[in-house]
Design a protein around this motif. Structure first.
Motif, short mmCIF file in Angstrom:
data_model
loop_
_atom_site.label_atom_id
_atom_site.label_comp_id
_atom_site.label_asym_id
_atom_site.label_seq_id
_atom_site.Cartn_x
_atom_site.Cartn_y
_atom_site.Cartn_z
N PRO A 195 0.84 -1.21 0.00
CA PRO A 195 0.00 0.00 0.00
C PRO A 195 0.87 1.26 0.00
O PRO A 195 1.89 1.31 0.68
CB PRO A 195 -0.81 -0.13 1.29
CG PRO A 195 -0.83 -1.60 1.58
CD PRO A 195 0.50 -2.12 1.12
N HIS A 217 1.06 1.00 -8.07
CA HIS A 217 -0.37 0.77 -8.25
C HIS A 217 -0.93 1.59 -9.41
O HIS A 217 -2.04 1.33 -9.87
CB HIS A 217 -1.12 1.11 -6.95
CG HIS A 217 -0.85 0.14 -5.84
ND1 HIS A 217 -1.32 -1.15 -5.84
CD2 HIS A 217 -0.11 0.28 -4.70
CE1 HIS A 217 -0.91 -1.78 -4.74
NE2 HIS A 217 -0.17 -0.93 -4.04
N SER A 260 -5.19 2.62 -3.19
CA SER A 260 -3.97 1.95 -2.74
C SER A 260 -2.73 2.83 -2.83
O SER A 260 -1.69 2.48 -2.27
CB SER A 260 -3.74 0.67 -3.57
OG SER A 260 -4.78 -0.25 -3.36
N GLN A 269 -8.43 1.31 -7.79
CA GLN A 269 -7.36 0.65 -7.06
C GLN A 269 -6.17 1.60 -6.89
O GLN A 269 -5.59 1.70 -5.80
CB GLN A 269 -6.91 -0.60 -7.83
CG GLN A 269 -5.71 -1.33 -7.22
CD GLN A 269 -6.05 -2.07 -5.94
OE1 GLN A 269 -7.23 -2.29 -5.65
NE2 GLN A 269 -5.04 -2.44 -5.17
#
Length: 333
Positions: free
Chosen positions: A206, A211, A251, A247
């Motif tokens: 994360p 990402h 993230s 996402q």
């Protein structure tokens, strides 16, 4: 926060005011501010980012050569020298210059020297990854190493691993790997690039900028289609496109601060969220961008890749529509 109609500015330093000052000095032919800035840079992600931006500006000058002449044993100077000669080799390659191979070999040796004097620095390995794209036939053994996953193609995986040992999940290293995969041209190779982007994003922790990688592949696929698809068609609003955008937002964006974010990543995310009709989230990214923008990916929505005026207009329309829709309480506006 930039006003709805305010035109954005392109500034490679973005929100990094210390980098902006060093760039101004560099453009004036002075290197002391660059040295001081790099001495004060303590994180690898910022070191990678700052050396990349500085090298892009220094590549057309002799500023780094002058620094190296004054301090021939300085590790930062040698790393910056590698950065600059790699940038020159890549530019020669893009322009089809007859000195490309000569510059390529000079850059490789500069990277090797930098890696030896700065063994813990990921940047020399990132630079070697950048040079790998010049080996279109993968004739060098280090550019056709077996992949870590069977669905991925052979490539410079050892170079990526070396960068990763020094700075796990290094953003630029993974983008250089993606660029190595792009020039292959056919749909199978683009699918492999997409597989790599999803593999990298799926393994990243994360807060990692990896990402955002799948958003770049989606833009590249759109670019290769010639932009024949409508501005907000299924390419952007399909379930997988929306999932990729959200996402990246949840993230990466929500877990980081502006100082850590690449302007290019933020522009790709704003573009993806707008395209996926995720307007409330898009507004947050546009607000974080403030007065800044990058021509890509917006230029791919323009009539031609050199139509910078139209690219700015697309950005402004996207920002205004996202804010209008968010104020109205809906996603679609």
């Amino acid at each position: 926060m930039a006003r709805d109609g305010a035109r954005p500015a392109y500034d490679p330093a973005g929100h990094d005011t210390a980098l902006r000052s060093a760039l101004q000095e560099l453009r004036a032919g002075r290197w002391m501010s660059m040295r001081t800035l790099l001495e004060q840079t303590t994180s690898w992600w910022q070191w990678t980012q700052r050396t990349q931006v500085l090298a892009a500006s220094a590549a057309g000058t002799d500023v780094v050569r002058a620094w190296l002449a004054e301090e021939p044993h300085s590790a930062p100077a040698l790393v910056m020298h590698a950065r600059v000669v790699v940038e020159r080799a890549l530019r020669a390659h893009r322009e089809g210059h007859h000195r490309t191979r000569e510059l390529w070999l000079e850059a490789w040796h500069a990277c090797d020297a930098a890696a030896r004097i700065a063994p813990h620095d990921p940047v020399p390995w990132v630079c070697l990854l950048a040079l790998a794209r010049l080996d279109g036939e993968q004739s060098w053994a280090e550019h056709r190493v077996a992949p870590p996953e069977p669905m991925l193609p052979p490539g410079p995986w050892g170079l990526l691993a070396e960068a990763g040992k020094r700075d796990p999940y290094n953003r630029e290293a993974h983008h250089r790997m993606l660029q190595f995969l792009y020039p292959r041209g056919d749909s199978e190779r683009l699918a492999q690039a997409a597989g790599f982007a999803h593999w990298a994003a799926g393994s990243a922790p994360p807060g990692s900028a990896l990402h955002v990688l799948p958003l770049y592949v989606r833009v590249e696929r759109y670019r290769r289609s010639g932009g024949r698809e409508a501005a907000l068609d299924l390419h952007w609003v399909a379930e997988d496109a929306t999932r990729e955008a959200r996402q990246a937002f949840h993230s990466w964006f929500t877990l980081t601060q502006n100082a850590e974010r690449s302007l290019l990543d933020m522009n790709h995310l704003a573009h993806a969220l707008w395209g996926a009709l995720q307007f409330r989230e898009a507004v947050q990214v546009f607000d974080a961008l403030g007065p800044y923008w990058t021509p890509l990916p917006w230029a791919h929505r323009a009539a031609g890749p050199g139509d910078s005026q139209r690219a700015v207009e697309v950005f402004l329309q996207a920002r205004a529509r996202s804010r209008s829709a968010a104020r109205g309480g809906g996603r679609r506006g």
